[in-house]
Motif scaffolding. Structure first.
Motif, PDB file in Angstrom:
ATOM      1  N   LEU A  51      10.527  41.422  76.417  1.00  0.00           N
ATOM      2  CA  LEU A  51       9.348  41.103  76.836  1.00  0.00           C
ATOM      3  C   LEU A  51       8.060  41.268  75.760  1.00  0.00           C
ATOM      4  CD1 LEU A  51       9.420  42.513  80.337  1.00  0.00           C
ATOM      5  CD2 LEU A  51      10.080  40.287  79.680  1.00  0.00           C
ATOM      6  N   THR A  52       8.079  40.434  74.725  1.00  0.00           N
ATOM      7  CA  THR A  52       7.066  40.867  73.708  1.00  0.00           C
ATOM      8  C   THR A  52       6.498  39.723  73.108  1.00  0.00           C
ATOM      9  OG1 THR A  52       8.629  40.208  72.003  1.00  0.00           O
ATOM     10  CG2 THR A  52       8.904  42.391  73.006  1.00  0.00           C
ATOM     11  N   ASN A  53       5.393  40.130  72.529  1.00  0.00           N
ATOM     12  CA  ASN A  53       4.556  39.000  71.879  1.00  0.00           C
ATOM     13  C   ASN A  53       4.238  39.421  70.504  1.00  0.00           C
ATOM     14  OD1 ASN A  53       2.386  40.837  72.173  1.00  0.00           O
ATOM     15  ND2 ASN A  53       1.457  39.686  74.159  1.00  0.00           N
ATOM     16  N   ALA A  54       3.423  38.405  69.821  1.00  0.00           N
ATOM     17  CA  ALA A  54       2.879  38.895  68.438  1.00  0.00           C
ATOM     18  C   ALA A  54       4.057  39.255  67.428  1.00  0.00           C
ATOM     19  CB  ALA A  54       1.680  40.072  68.537  1.00  0.00           C
ATOM     20  N   SER A 168       8.157  50.969  75.439  1.00  0.00           N
ATOM     21  CA  SER A 168       6.920  50.179  75.230  1.00  0.00           C
ATOM     22  C   SER A 168       6.294  50.546  74.059  1.00  0.00           C
ATOM     23  CB  SER A 168       6.097  50.844  76.529  1.00  0.00           C
ATOM     24  OG  SER A 168       6.507  50.403  77.628  1.00  0.00           O
ATOM     25  N   MET A 169       5.566  49.690  73.533  1.00  0.00           N
ATOM     26  CA  MET A 169       4.895  49.706  72.445  1.00  0.00           C
ATOM     27  C   MET A 169       3.454  49.510  72.493  1.00  0.00           C
ATOM     28  SD  MET A 169       7.724  47.621  70.322  1.00  0.00           S
ATOM     29  CE  MET A 169       6.870  47.963  68.716  1.00  0.00           C
ATOM     30  N   PRO A 170       2.536  50.250  73.397  1.00  0.00           N
ATOM     31  CA  PRO A 170       1.101  49.931  73.346  1.00  0.00           C
ATOM     32  C   PRO A 170       0.257  50.512  72.109  1.00  0.00           C
ATOM     33  CG  PRO A 170       1.886  52.173  74.389  1.00  0.00           C
ATOM     34  CD  PRO A 170       2.945  51.505  73.995  1.00  0.00           C
ATOM     35  N   ALA A 171      -0.872  49.859  71.843  1.00  0.00           N
ATOM     36  CA  ALA A 171      -1.375  49.834  70.765  1.00  0.00           C
ATOM     37  C   ALA A 171      -1.947  51.308  70.417  1.00  0.00           C
ATOM     38  CB  ALA A 171      -2.631  49.037  70.687  1.00  0.00           C
ATOM     39  N   PHE A 172      -2.212  52.046  71.487  1.00  0.00           N
ATOM     40  CA  PHE A 172      -2.961  53.303  71.398  1.00  0.00           C
ATOM     41  C   PHE A 172      -2.223  54.430  72.173  1.00  0.00           C
ATOM     42  CE2 PHE A 172      -6.570  50.348  70.595  1.00  0.00           C
ATOM     43  CZ  PHE A 172      -6.650  50.676  69.121  1.00  0.00           C
ATOM     44  N   GLY A 173      -1.372  54.077  72.881  1.00  0.00           N
ATOM     45  CA  GLY A 173      -0.527  55.003  73.909  1.00  0.00           C
ATOM     46  C   GLY A 173      -1.055  54.637  75.015  1.00  0.00           C
ATOM     47  N   LYS A 174      -0.612  55.043  76.296  1.00  0.00           N
ATOM     48  CA  LYS A 174      -0.727  54.774  77.557  1.00  0.00           C
ATOM     49  C   LYS A 174      -1.537  56.234  78.455  1.00  0.00           C
ATOM     50  CE  LYS A 174       2.397  51.426  78.684  1.00  0.00           C
ATOM     51  NZ  LYS A 174       3.424  50.527  79.605  1.00  0.00           N
ATOM     52  N   SER A 183      -4.995  45.780  71.009  1.00  0.00           N
ATOM     53  CA  SER A 183      -5.404  45.589  69.434  1.00  0.00           C
ATOM     54  C   SER A 183      -4.348  44.721  68.673  1.00  0.00           C
ATOM     55  CB  SER A 183      -5.381  46.832  68.811  1.00  0.00           C
ATOM     56  OG  SER A 183      -5.691  46.786  67.426  1.00  0.00           O
ATOM     57  N   TYR A 184      -4.665  44.128  67.719  1.00  0.00           N
ATOM     58  CA  TYR A 184      -3.548  43.607  66.882  1.00  0.00           C
ATOM     59  C   TYR A 184      -3.354  44.517  65.503  1.00  0.00           C
ATOM     60  CZ  TYR A 184      -3.290  39.229  69.750  1.00  0.00           C
ATOM     61  OH  TYR A 184      -3.179  38.631  70.585  1.00  0.00           O
ATOM     62  N   GLY A 185      -2.560  44.155  64.707  1.00  0.00           N
ATOM     63  CA  GLY A 185      -2.369  45.136  63.628  1.00  0.00           C
ATOM     64  C   GLY A 185      -3.750  45.345  62.692  1.00  0.00           C
ATOM     65  N   PRO A 186      -4.624  44.486  62.501  1.00  0.00           N
ATOM     66  CA  PRO A 186      -5.695  44.960  61.764  1.00  0.00           C
ATOM     67  C   PRO A 186      -6.334  45.839  62.492  1.00  0.00           C
ATOM     68  CG  PRO A 186      -5.423  42.720  61.718  1.00  0.00           C
ATOM     69  CD  PRO A 186      -4.498  43.136  62.774  1.00  0.00           C
ATOM     70  N   GLY A 187      -6.682  45.998  63.906  1.00  0.00           N
ATOM     71  CA  GLY A 187      -7.174  47.165  64.711  1.00  0.00           C
ATOM     72  C   GLY A 187      -6.587  48.572  64.334  1.00  0.00           C
ATOM     73  N   ILE A 188      -5.251  48.554  64.444  1.00  0.00           N
ATOM     74  CA  ILE A 188      -4.396  49.709  64.116  1.00  0.00           C
ATOM     75  C   ILE A 188      -4.718  50.128  62.815  1.00  0.00           C
ATOM     76  CG2 ILE A 188      -2.126  50.742  64.336  1.00  0.00           C
ATOM     77  CD1 ILE A 188      -3.475  49.804  66.913  1.00  0.00           C
TER      78      ILE A 188
END
Length: 450
Positions: A51-54, A168-174, A183-188
Motif C-alpha cells: 500500500l504505497t505511493n510516491a 510503515s514508512m512515515p516521514a517523521f515517525g509516528k 512530506s516528500y523527499g525534499p522536505g526530508i
C-alpha cells in the motif's frame, strides 16, 4: 494455487533491448534456470501486500519482488488519472492505455502484480483483510492517519493474522511533535541537514539530485522487513516496523553530527571539495558539457597527478607536500592547473589517463553515456524487460550479485488491475462471477478513475 507456490516463467534476454516479445512479459514465481541449475529466489515463499505511493514505498516493494517475493501493489481506483502523460504506444496492436506506459511508475513497480481496490468501502476493506490472512507482510508509506481511518492499522491486521509484519514508512515517525505531518523527499532532505550541506559556499542550500531520500528509505525498509521475516521464521512472532524517513537520512550526515556535538563546529557547504582530502573536484573536459571527477587521497597520488598534468615540480614542492596545505592554501590554483589539462581531453581520455597513472578518477556520465558505457554493458547493469504495452524497458538492477545465481530483475511492471483475478479467484477461491460483481460495483478497478 497453494499458498507460497509460484509459477516459473521465461525471462527476457538479458542485456538485449530487442529481445523477442514473447520473453520476460511475466514475473518469476519459482525456481529459475541459471547455468543449467535450478535456483530459487530467496524470498520466493513470501507474499507482500503493498500500500504505497510516491517513491520510497515502491522502492522497498520492488527490492522484495526482485528477491522473489509475491508483491501485490494495491492502489485506490482514484489514485491516478487515466489522462496521464506517457510515451506513445510502443507495441503494435496493444491498446492505447497511457497509464500502463508511465516510465517512472513502471520502473518502481517492476516484478509486481497490481490491484485496483477501493479500501474505503466495506467490501474493499473486507477483501483486503482476507488477503492479509494469506500474506506475510503489509508495506505502507501513507500519511500517519490513513491506515487508522481505513480500519486496517496494526491492531486490526493482527486480529486476522497474528504473525503479520507491518512495515510503515512515515516521514517523521509516528510519535513526537511532527508525527501527523506528511512530506516528500525534499522536505526530508531539508530537515535532516542534508540540504544544508549540499551546494556551494557562496550559494544557498541545495537539493540532492533525484530521489536520494526515497531510495535510501526504500532500501532500508526492504532490509528491515527481511530481518523481521527472519525473526518470525525463528520465533513465530510478527511485528510492527516503523521506519522514520527523517531518521534514516540523518545517518548519512553522521560525520557532521559528530563534528557539532564533539567540536561545536557546524559544517557548511563546500561544493565539490572534500573536508580534508585535496585536491578533489569536477573539471571541465573537451567536447561541450563533459567533465571528469577526481579525488587525491594520498601524497603518492598527488605526485602521480602532478606529473600527469605536466607539473612534476609540484610533486616534491614543500608547500604542496600535505593535503592540508593543498586544501587550505593552494586548492584554487591546483584546480586551474588540472582544468587546463582536462580541457584538452575528452572525459573518457582524462579518466583513463588518470586511472593509468594511479589517480582515482571517473568521467561524469550523462544518462545516454551510461547506457553506452562498456562496463555497464559488460555487467548488464540494466536489465531489459519486455512490457506488453510499453515494449522493451531498461530496469536498474539491484547492486549486489550472488555467485550462486544472479537472478536480475524479477519481471516487468504490471498492467493496471492484472492482479485482480489472481487475488480474488486464485488466492481467495471466489468464482468469476464474484470478480465481475466486484468490478461492476466499483470495489475493484481495471483502469484508474482519478
Amino acid at each position: 494455487m497453494a499458498r507460497g507456490t509460484r509459477t516459473d516463467t521465461g525471462r527476457a534476454h538479458r542485456g538485449d533491448p530487442h529481445g523477442p516479445p514473447g520473453h520476460g512479459g511475466r514475473r518469476h514465481r519459482g525456481p529459475a534456470r541459471i547455468g543449467g541449475r535450478r535456483v530459487t529466489r530467496p524470498l520466493a515463499r513470501y507474499r507482500v501486500l503493498e500500500l504505497t505511493n510516491a517513491v520510497a514505498g515502491p522502492v522497498a516493494g520492488f527490492v522484495l519482488a526482485d528477491l522473489g517475493a509475491d508483491v501485490i501493489k494495491i492502489e485506490a481506483p482514484n489514485g491516478r488519472t487515466a489522462q496521464q502523460s506517457a510515451p506513445p504506444p510502443a507495441v503494435e496492436g496493444a491498446p492505447d492505455r497511457p497509464w500502463n506506459r508511465v516510465p517512472n511508475f513502471n520502473e518502481l513497480h517492476r516484478g509486481k502484480r497490481h490491484m485496483g481496490l477501493d479500501l474505503s468501502r466495506p467490501e474493499g476493506r473486507g477483501l483486503f483483510l482476507r488477503l492479509v490472512k494469506l500474506a506475510d507482510v503489509v508495506l505502507e508509506n501513507f500519511s500517519p492517519r490513513v491506515l487508522g481511518n481505513l480500519g486496517i492499522d496494526y491492531p486490526q491486521l493482527r486480529e486476522v493474522k497474528p504473525d503479520i509484519i507491518l512495515t510503515s514508512m512515515p516521514a517523521f515517525g509516528k510519535t513526537g511533535p511532527y508525527a501527523t505531518r506528511s512530506s516528500y523527499g525534499p522536505g526530508i532532505d531539508a530537515m535532516s541537514g542534508l540540504s544544508h550541506l549540499t551546494g556551494y559556499a557562496d550559494r544557498g542550500p541545495g537539493k540532492p539530485a533525484q530521489f536520494y531520500c526515497d531510495y535510501h528509505a526504500g532500501l532500508t525498509a526492504a532490509f528491515t522487513t527481511m530481518a523481521a521475516l527472519r525473526h518470525r521464521d525463528r520465533t513465530g512472532e510478527g511485528q510492527y516496523i516503523e521506519l522514520s524517513m527523517l531518521e534514516g537520512e540523518m545517518q548519512i550526515i553522521a560525520p557532521a553530527v559528530m563534528d557539532v556535538t564533539m567540536n561545536g563546529r557546524v559544517q557548511s557547504r563546500i561544493g565539490n571539495r572534500h573536508a580534508w582530502l585535496a585536491p578533489q573536484g569536477v573539471y571541465r573536459c573537451a567536447g561541450g558539457d563533459r567533465w571528469v571527477a577526481l579525488c587525491v587521497e594520498t601524497d603518492e597520488q598527488w605526485g602521480h597527478l602532478a606529473r600527469t598534468i605536466g607539473h612534476p615540480q609540484l610533486a616534491e614542492a614543500p608547500d604542496y607536500a600535505t593535503a592540508e596545505a593543498r586544501r587550505r592554501e593552494h586548492h584554487d590554483g591546483i584546480d586551474r592547473l588540472i582544468e587546463a589539462w582536462t580541457s584538452q581531453r575528452s572525459d573518457y581520455d582524462a579518466m583513463h589517463t588518470l586511472q593509468a597513472a594511479g589517480v582515482p578518477a571517473g568521467a561524469v556520465l550523462d544518462v545516454h553515456q551510461i547506457l553506452e558505457d562498456p562496463h555497464v554493458k559488460h555487467r548488464e547493469s540494466l536489465d531489459w524487460r519486455y512490457h506488453p504495452e510499453a515494449g522493451n524497458f531498461p530496469h536498474t538492477r539491484l547492486a549486489w550479485r550472488a555467485r550462486s545465481g544472479d537472478h536480475g530483475v524479477s519481471g516487468p511492471a504490471p498492467l493496471y488491475g492484472d492482479g485482480n483475478a489472481y487475488a480474488v479467484q486464485e488466492l481467495l477461491g471466489e468464482p468469476a462471477a464474484s470478480l465481475e460483481a466486484l468490478i461492476e460495483g466499483g470495489v475493484l478497478a481495471t483502469e484508474p478513475r482519478g
